[in-house]
Write an enzyme that holds these catalytic residues in place. Structure first.
Site, PDB file in Angstrom:
ATOM      1  CG  ASP A  37      65.722  26.540  74.185  1.00  0.00           C
ATOM      2  OD1 ASP A  37      66.765  26.610  73.498  1.00  0.00           O
ATOM      3  OD2 ASP A  37      65.122  27.541  74.608  1.00  0.00           O
ATOM      4  N   GLY A  38      68.284  24.997  75.517  1.00  0.00           N
ATOM      5  CA  GLY A  38      69.165  25.378  76.623  1.00  0.00           C
ATOM      6  C   GLY A  38      70.558  24.785  76.576  1.00  0.00           C
ATOM      7  CG  ASN A  39      71.552  21.368  74.170  1.00  0.00           C
ATOM      8  OD1 ASN A  39      71.120  20.914  75.230  1.00  0.00           O
ATOM      9  ND2 ASN A  39      71.339  20.786  73.009  1.00  0.00           N
ATOM     10  CG  HIS A  54      74.704  21.493  70.668  1.00  0.00           C
ATOM     11  ND1 HIS A  54      73.425  21.952  70.923  1.00  0.00           N
ATOM     12  CD2 HIS A  54      75.347  22.507  70.019  1.00  0.00           C
ATOM     13  CE1 HIS A  54      73.293  23.180  70.442  1.00  0.00           C
ATOM     14  NE2 HIS A  54      74.442  23.540  69.896  1.00  0.00           N
ATOM     15  NE  ARG A  88      71.088  27.622  67.059  1.00  0.00           N
ATOM     16  CZ  ARG A  88      70.838  26.918  68.154  1.00  0.00           C
ATOM     17  NH1 ARG A  88      71.654  25.935  68.510  1.00  0.00           N
ATOM     18  NH2 ARG A  88      69.790  27.188  68.905  1.00  0.00           N
ATOM     19  CG  LEU A 148      59.326   5.640  72.145  1.00  0.00           C
ATOM     20  CD1 LEU A 148      58.085   6.436  72.532  1.00  0.00           C
ATOM     21  CD2 LEU A 148      60.501   6.019  73.038  1.00  0.00           C
ATOM     22  NE  ARG A 211      61.529  31.719  71.648  1.00  0.00           N
ATOM     23  CZ  ARG A 211      62.359  32.246  72.541  1.00  0.00           C
ATOM     24  NH1 ARG A 211      61.871  33.015  73.503  1.00  0.00           N
ATOM     25  NH2 ARG A 211      63.654  32.025  72.491  1.00  0.00           N
ATOM     26  CB  SER A 213      60.454  27.820  68.817  1.00  0.00           C
ATOM     27  OG  SER A 213      60.840  28.667  69.860  1.00  0.00           O
TER      28      SER A 213
END
Length: 270
Positions: A37-39, A54, A88, A148, A211, A213
């Site tokens: 989060d935060g882009n 992004h 969006r 991974l 949160r 989300s």
């Protein structure tokens, strides 16, 4: 006096260690999940379009994937696009989908070179056909890898996932394939999109929001939650190591008391 000197010496040595060196190898979580989060805020603070945030966030993904792979973490789930994100602006959604195709294609060889398997969860049928096709191709190409497991949550909503699982269970009961009394937490888990993935021990959220989300609500019942004010494009390997060090400093009791936990550990060691 000797004990005090030893303690001071150990404390000094620990303080001089890097974050990566402080990570205890045999206590590394099997599965780490991240809400990236935060882009948009990162871009806005710098006067850029949200889409540039992004694009910059892809670098943070690469850093996190490399760190997880190097440490031997088995599963890394990244919340890349939620069902709510479809609301969006259209230009931003288009840019995100184009970025998805570009990123998975650019990283394909890196995945192969580093034995990383790409996986995805969510309502993938909602993705644009090009994005969906390209994503499935890289998932298939990397399916032979055993290192991974990088899980992208795309067009994902935990409530959607749980409702879909409930529908499957209901159909099986109606068709006589499953008895009502056989529905347990364990059996219900087998109908989730994450049925082949262990629950995350650690959930990280960036950008200072507190949160979850609508992300892995069923699966994070006993996960440790780690929140950082760092915006996702600024999330580095060091930030990832910091989260792991704090995680390892916590006591995971699973409903037991500390005393019960210690007794359980002693029985296990014996």
């Amino acid at each position: 006096m000797q004990r005090e000197q030893t303690f001071l010496k150990d404390s000094y040595i620990y303080s001089r260690m890097s974050l990566k060196e402080k990570i205890i190898k045999d206590r590394i979580p099997v599965h780490v999940a991240v809400i990236m989060d935060g882009n948009g805020r990162w871009a806005k603070k710098r006067g850029y379009l949200r889409t540039l945030g992004h694009e910059k966030g892809v670098d943070a993904v690469r850093e996190t994937v490399e760190a997880a792979s190097e440490l031997g973490i088995q599963f890394l789930t990244l919340y890349a696009f939620s069902t709510e994100n479809w609301n969006r602006p259209k230009y931003e959604i288009n840019a995100l989908m184009e970025l998805l195709v570009k990123s998975v294609n650019n990283e394909r060889q890196t995945f192969m070179d580093n034995n990383i398997r790409l996986m995805a969860i969510g309502d993938l049928g909602n993705l644009p056909s090009k994005s969906y096709t390209e994503l499935l191709k890289v998932i298939e190409d990397t399916s032979v890898n055993t290192g991974l497991k990088l899980v992208l949550a795309l067009s994902y909503s935990s409530r959607w996932e749980i409702v879909e699982a409930a529908r499957i269970v209901a159909r099986k009961v109606i068709d006589g394939e499953l008895k009502v009394d056989d529905i347990t937490a364990c059996s219900f888990t087998s109908f989730l999109s994450t049925s082949a993935i262990p629950d995350p021990e650690l959930l990280i959220r960036t950008s200072g929001e507190f949160r979850v989300s609508n992300f892995l609500l069923w699966q994070i019942a006993y996960s440790e939650l780690y929140f950082t004010p760092t915006l996702w494009p600024d999330f580095s390997k060091e930030e990832f190591y910091k989260a792991l060090v704090e995680y390892q400093g916590r006591e995971r009791r699973f409903g037991m008391t500390s005393e019960q936990l210690q007794q359980s550990k002693k029985r296990h060691l014996n």
